[in-house]
Design an enzyme around this catalytic site. Structure first.
Site, PDB file in Angstrom:
ATOM      1  N   GLN A  30      38.147  -6.850  18.562  1.00 51.80           N
ATOM      2  CA  GLN A  30      39.447  -7.371  19.814  1.00 51.80           C
ATOM      3  C   GLN A  30      40.543  -7.502  19.028  1.00 51.80           C
ATOM      4  OE1 GLN A  30      37.358 -11.109  20.167  1.00 51.80           O
ATOM      5  NE2 GLN A  30      35.200 -10.537  20.826  1.00 51.80           N
ATOM      6  N   ASP A  43      24.785 -25.502  36.122  1.00 49.55           N
ATOM      7  CA  ASP A  43      24.783 -24.307  35.699  1.00 49.55           C
ATOM      8  C   ASP A  43      25.185 -23.431  37.625  1.00 49.55           C
ATOM      9  OD1 ASP A  43      25.586 -23.484  32.961  1.00 49.55           O
ATOM     10  OD2 ASP A  43      24.052 -24.597  33.445  1.00 49.55           O
ATOM     11  N   ASP A  49      40.632  -7.404  11.186  1.00 51.76           N
ATOM     12  CA  ASP A  49      39.296  -8.361  10.964  1.00 51.76           C
ATOM     13  C   ASP A  49      38.272  -7.705  11.422  1.00 51.76           C
ATOM     14  OD1 ASP A  49      39.321  -9.004  13.494  1.00 51.76           O
ATOM     15  OD2 ASP A  49      39.724 -11.240  13.438  1.00 51.76           O
ATOM     16  N   ARG A  73      22.845 -15.620  25.543  1.00 43.85           N
ATOM     17  CA  ARG A  73      22.166 -15.498  25.695  1.00 43.85           C
ATOM     18  C   ARG A  73      21.312 -16.355  27.208  1.00 43.85           C
ATOM     19  NH1 ARG A  73      23.562 -19.914  22.121  1.00 43.85           N
ATOM     20  NH2 ARG A  73      23.068 -21.722  23.147  1.00 43.85           N
ATOM     21  N   GLY A 123      21.067 -32.434  31.921  1.00 45.50           N
ATOM     22  CA  GLY A 123      21.852 -30.694  31.120  1.00 45.50           C
ATOM     23  C   GLY A 123      23.043 -31.017  30.137  1.00 45.50           C
ATOM     24  N   GLU A 177      32.516 -20.786  26.727  1.00 48.67           N
ATOM     25  CA  GLU A 177      31.278 -21.190  27.856  1.00 48.67           C
ATOM     26  C   GLU A 177      31.887 -22.923  27.394  1.00 48.67           C
ATOM     27  OE1 GLU A 177      26.878 -23.698  26.769  1.00 48.67           O
ATOM     28  OE2 GLU A 177      28.470 -22.776  24.872  1.00 48.67           O
ATOM     29  N   SER A 229      13.610 -30.986  35.197  1.00 47.93           N
ATOM     30  CA  SER A 229      14.935 -30.299  35.897  1.00 47.93           C
ATOM     31  C   SER A 229      15.831 -30.532  35.637  1.00 47.93           C
ATOM     32  CB  SER A 229      14.978 -31.394  37.037  1.00 47.93           C
ATOM     33  OG  SER A 229      15.218 -30.675  38.207  1.00 47.93           O
ATOM     34  N   GLN A 230      16.817 -30.572  35.710  1.00 53.26           N
ATOM     35  CA  GLN A 230      18.383 -31.318  35.893  1.00 53.26           C
ATOM     36  C   GLN A 230      19.232 -31.661  36.860  1.00 53.26           C
ATOM     37  OE1 GLN A 230      20.251 -27.147  34.382  1.00 53.26           O
ATOM     38  NE2 GLN A 230      19.832 -28.270  32.418  1.00 53.26           N
ATOM     39  N   ASP A 268      22.690 -31.654  27.026  1.00 49.60           N
ATOM     40  CA  ASP A 268      22.021 -31.211  25.587  1.00 49.60           C
ATOM     41  C   ASP A 268      23.204 -30.205  24.732  1.00 49.60           C
ATOM     42  OD1 ASP A 268      21.792 -29.667  27.407  1.00 49.60           O
ATOM     43  OD2 ASP A 268      20.429 -28.098  25.782  1.00 49.60           O
TER      44      ASP A 268
END
Length: 804
Positions: free
Chosen positions: A92, A280, A88, A272, A446, A643, A326-327, A448
């Site tokens: 990988q 995190d 493909d 990104r 956090g 992620e 903030s978070q 979102d």
């Protein structure tokens, strides 16, 4: 007299750990560059009998009892494997590729003459990865141990995280790194010159970066002072000039006595996300501590303290457009865990360090979370409710197009034109102001995005935020008493008292029970401070109350018995229930923090929560499910560590906003993803010997826990069993769709036994006070002591059967 050059190879060059980091494996031993010694001998010095040798029969020189090694031409083998197996074209080798899934390599003992088949997706993808690593170190030919190709995937992934991924995620901000760290893929403005913002009172740092901009004029670095008062209006005014926010720096001297500045290192999430993020960083730090990188975790704590001191809060991330947000707060727990790993011989200095960090945490607690607008005065509970104006600039250009379009049509302008008019205040739309108030709150949470918070987040006293603040209060009380000798002051010199913080925690727990706990549902829910009603969205963050020690024994047992079933699926815990998410359509697409997606922080918090309340078997089972999902993808998809996952369909290829981070790489993953890396390293500490062996063979969780699950099913009511079966049916259908009804093209891979070195550094989370407040000075009288026995860990793996 003739001369002959006789190469003599050091005997000890072969004594290299076959699972050593690439930096060692490809630079020493038989893979060392120019490591042979050549002696000049006369013909008379050579034993004439030694020249009378039998003809060399290459194949016969392979010792069947020796571990196999292959002699490989790096570039040619890489070309061949991609040409044959990467059908493909994504650089990988995965189960989706349609190649023959077999390749021949020449053995080193036969000089490459005798060929051995390398079979299966896993071994071939490992070969591709090893070739990339060899290329990194400039190797054209290598001797490669077969053990690096058929290594137990549990050990291989843990090793890659420990030796490669953390290095790939480490950053710092100073002259040597400014060009790289300033790069921002979220910057949609015309001007992409690097730009750095400096706090108004950091004159030395400002002058340092000005000199950097002059000495490296080709960078076009812009250095900008921030005002003393950072208002929402100011933040909006610089949205067209986004830049990096400086973090803590250390003053040093070089060999000549010249002053130099070095940025305090930190780890980024990955992909990104090329800056230091809020929550995190907490979960990343947990993994760093497990892997012995205390100094890097400590630097991240110090950077958080710097942010609070100079920007007023722990930031969403250190970019200018995050200045008002903030978070979720984790600083007290993060600081204590770092403190526990410091050198005990430097006790006095360690306590001084901890006091300085806690001063920042006190400032954050009072000025961010216990002040309006985040504090709801009636309930005295806290909310995600940041200041801010305009449209968040860090999102994709089309992200809000469906929201903006009706307003643009109403004003007879294009969406692009409306964006500018609205941001400039020339068009006023109160409804749109309300929408973006909640949108900013979602980003501060956090989570979102999620339908849990859709158009309502800023009004919610959430279970996650308030249990985190309860933990702040408990941590402060315990550290003052048990760690800091009753000596702690804030930045104003005001003495802090343990009983005051303990009383705050007691009152918050009472309010959480009053407003957020639902006895009938056996679950905590968010509370809407405007409608003064509980929300109905079932969220897995309800288990954070157990992590914080906020739940009573009754509440914890009720959640385990009646609510865990709502969130536990084949691959771990889902963020929320399918019922709460609602129906999905083209006009109402999936959101990444809803069903069927699972995230590392949710898993980690639940594991620690269940273990804290004595439910070790549940913690182990949940950890195994999550690690199975990670390991299965790692084996089948060229070492990918993403992620997030669809934990129902067991896939990292998610169809959702923002896609997935950590999957777009060539040849070999370089970073994994921050909190996913940590979850794997932490999760291994929960597994006993049997589980770890099973994980190495990718044994399906429901097969491993068949007896325990059968007992639970027998205890369910008919309605509960019907609900469970419906969820499982959905999971099976999704899995069949992803694997094309089980016919995904993948050859059999045999996974060898684990290496002797294994992962002995991975201790059980409950074997250290770092992971069990009940076994540490942070144990609060507000908690009920429980005698927890740590799960055993072992590196004694059986040779696993074929992985299918």
């Amino acid at each position: 007299m003739s001369i002959q050059k006789v190469p003599i190879i050091d005997a000890d060059l072969d004594e290299i750990d076959v699972h050593a980091p690439a930096s060692t494996y490809y630079t020493t031993g038989k893979n060392a560059r120019q490591r042979t010694r050549t002696y000049t001998k006369t013909r008379l010095d050579i034993n004439p009998n030694a020249l009378d040798l039998a003809p060399y029969r290459r194949a016969s020189h392979d010792d069947k009892n020796k571990a196999r090694k292959f002699l490989i031409d790096v570039e040619e083998t890489q070309r061949l494997i991609l040409e044959q197996e990467d059908t493909d074209g994504d650089y990988q080798i995965t189960i989706n590729d349609l190649g023959p899934k077999t390749m021949q390599l020449g053995t080193a003992d036969s000089g490459g003459y005798r060929k051995i088949d390398i079979r299966g997706t896993y071994m071939l993808s490992n070969l591709l990865q090893e070739l990339a690593l060899a290329h990194d170190y400039g190797r054209k030919h290598i001797v490669l141990d077969e053990a690096r190709l058929n290594e137990n995937p549990v050990d291989r992934l843990s090793r890659m995280i420990r030796h490669h991924f953390w290095d790939g995620l480490t950053r710092r901000i100073d002259a040597d790194t400014i060009e790289i760290i300033c790069s921002d893929p979220k910057n949609r403005t015309v001007n992409h010159n690097p730009r750095i913002y400096i706090p108004y009172n950091e004159r030395e740092i400002y002058e340092y970066y000005k000199s950097v901009s002059e000495l490296r004029s080709h960078l076009n670095l812009e250095v900008v002072y921030l005002p003393k008062d950072i208002t929402p209006e100011y933040v909006k005014s610089i949205n067209d000039e986004p830049g990096l926010l400086t973090l803590d720096m250390r003053r040093q001297e070089d060999a000549n006595g010249n002053v130099i500045w070095r940025g305090v290192p930190f780890a980024v999430p990955g992909g990104r996300f090329n800056e230091m993020y809020g929550w995190d960083s907490y979960f990343v730090a947990l993994g760093l501590l497990i892997d012995g990188r205390r100094e890097l975790a400590q630097g991240m704590v110090e950077n958080f303290a710097y942010e609070i001191k100079h920007y007023g809060k722990i930031l969403n991330a250190n970019r200018s457009y995050y200045l008002t947000r903030s978070q979720p707060p984790f600083l007290t727990d993060m600081a204590y865990r770092v403190y526990e790993r410091m050198n005990p011989q430097e006790g006095k200095e360690n306590k001084t360090w901890l006091r300085e960090i806690l001063k920042s945490a006190i400032k954050e607690y009072h000025e961010v979370w216990m002040t309006e607008p985040r504090l709801d005065k009636k309930t005295m509970l806290s909310r995600y409710r940041p200041d801010g104006q305009g449209i968040p600039p860090e999102t994709e250009a089309s992200h809000f197009a469906h929201i903006i379009e009706p307003y643009a049509k109403k004003n007879n302008v294009t969406i692009e034109a409306f964006d500018k008019l609205y941001n400039d205040g020339e068009i006023v739309e109160p409804e749109l102001d309300e929408y973006f108030l909640h949108d900013r709150a979602v980003r501060e949470s956090g989570h979102d995005t999620t339908y849990r918070f859709d158009r309502v987040c800023a009004n919610l006293a959430t279970i996650d935020l308030n249990t985190l603040l309860y933990k702040y209060e408990v941590d402060m009380a315990n550290m003052i008493t048990h760690v800091l000798d009753d000596e702690l002051e804030d930045f104003n010199g005001e003495k802090q008292y343990a009983h005051v913080w303990a009383e705050r925690a007691k009152k918050r727990k009472q309010r959480i029970d009053q407003y957020l706990w639902n006895e009938e549902q056996s679950l905590y829910f968010d509370y809407n401070t405007v409608t003064e009603k509980q929300e109905t969205y079932e969220t897995v963050t309800a288990f954070w109350a157990m992590w914080a020690g906020c739940a009573s024994e009754h509440q914890a047992k009720a959640m385990a018995k009646n609510s865990l079933i709502k969130f536990e699926v084949l691959g771990g815990l889902v963020s929320g229930t399918e019922k709460s998410r609602g129906n999905i359509s083209i006009d109402r697409p999936n959101r990444q923090w809803d069903f069927p997606f699972g995230w590392a922080p949710h898993q980690i918090m639940a594991w620690e929560g269940f273990e804290k309340y004595g439910m070790k078997d549940l913690a182990r089972r949940l950890a195994y499910r999550w690690l199975y999902t990670i390991t299965k993808s790692f084996v089948d998809f060229n070492g990918v560590v993403p992620e997030k996952f669809d934990v129902v369909g067991l896939s990292h290829k998610v169809e959702v906003e923002y896609g997935n981070v950590g999957i777009d790489f060539k040849f070999i993953p370089r970073e994994g993803f921050g909190w996913m890396n940590s979850s794997f390293q932490l999760g291994l500490g929960y597994l006993n010997t049997q589980m770890r062996r099973a994980l190495g063979t990718c044994t399906v969780p429901d097969l491993l826990f068949e007896k325990a699950l059968a007992r639970e099913r027998a205890a369910r009511t008919p309605d509960e069993e019907k609900e469970w079966l419906e969820r499982r049916r959905s999971s099976v259908l999704t899995a069949r769709h992803i694997t094309q009804n089980g016919n995904a093209n993948a050859a059999v891979t045999r996974i060898g036994p684990t290496s002797p070195s294994g992962s002995e550094h991975l201790a059980s989370p409950s074997s250290s006070p770092l992971h069990s407040p009940l076994h540490s000075p942070l144990h609060s009288p507000l908690h009920s002591p429980r005698n927890l026995q740590p799960p055993t860990t072992s590196n004694d793996h059986l040779t696993p059967p074929p992985y299918l």
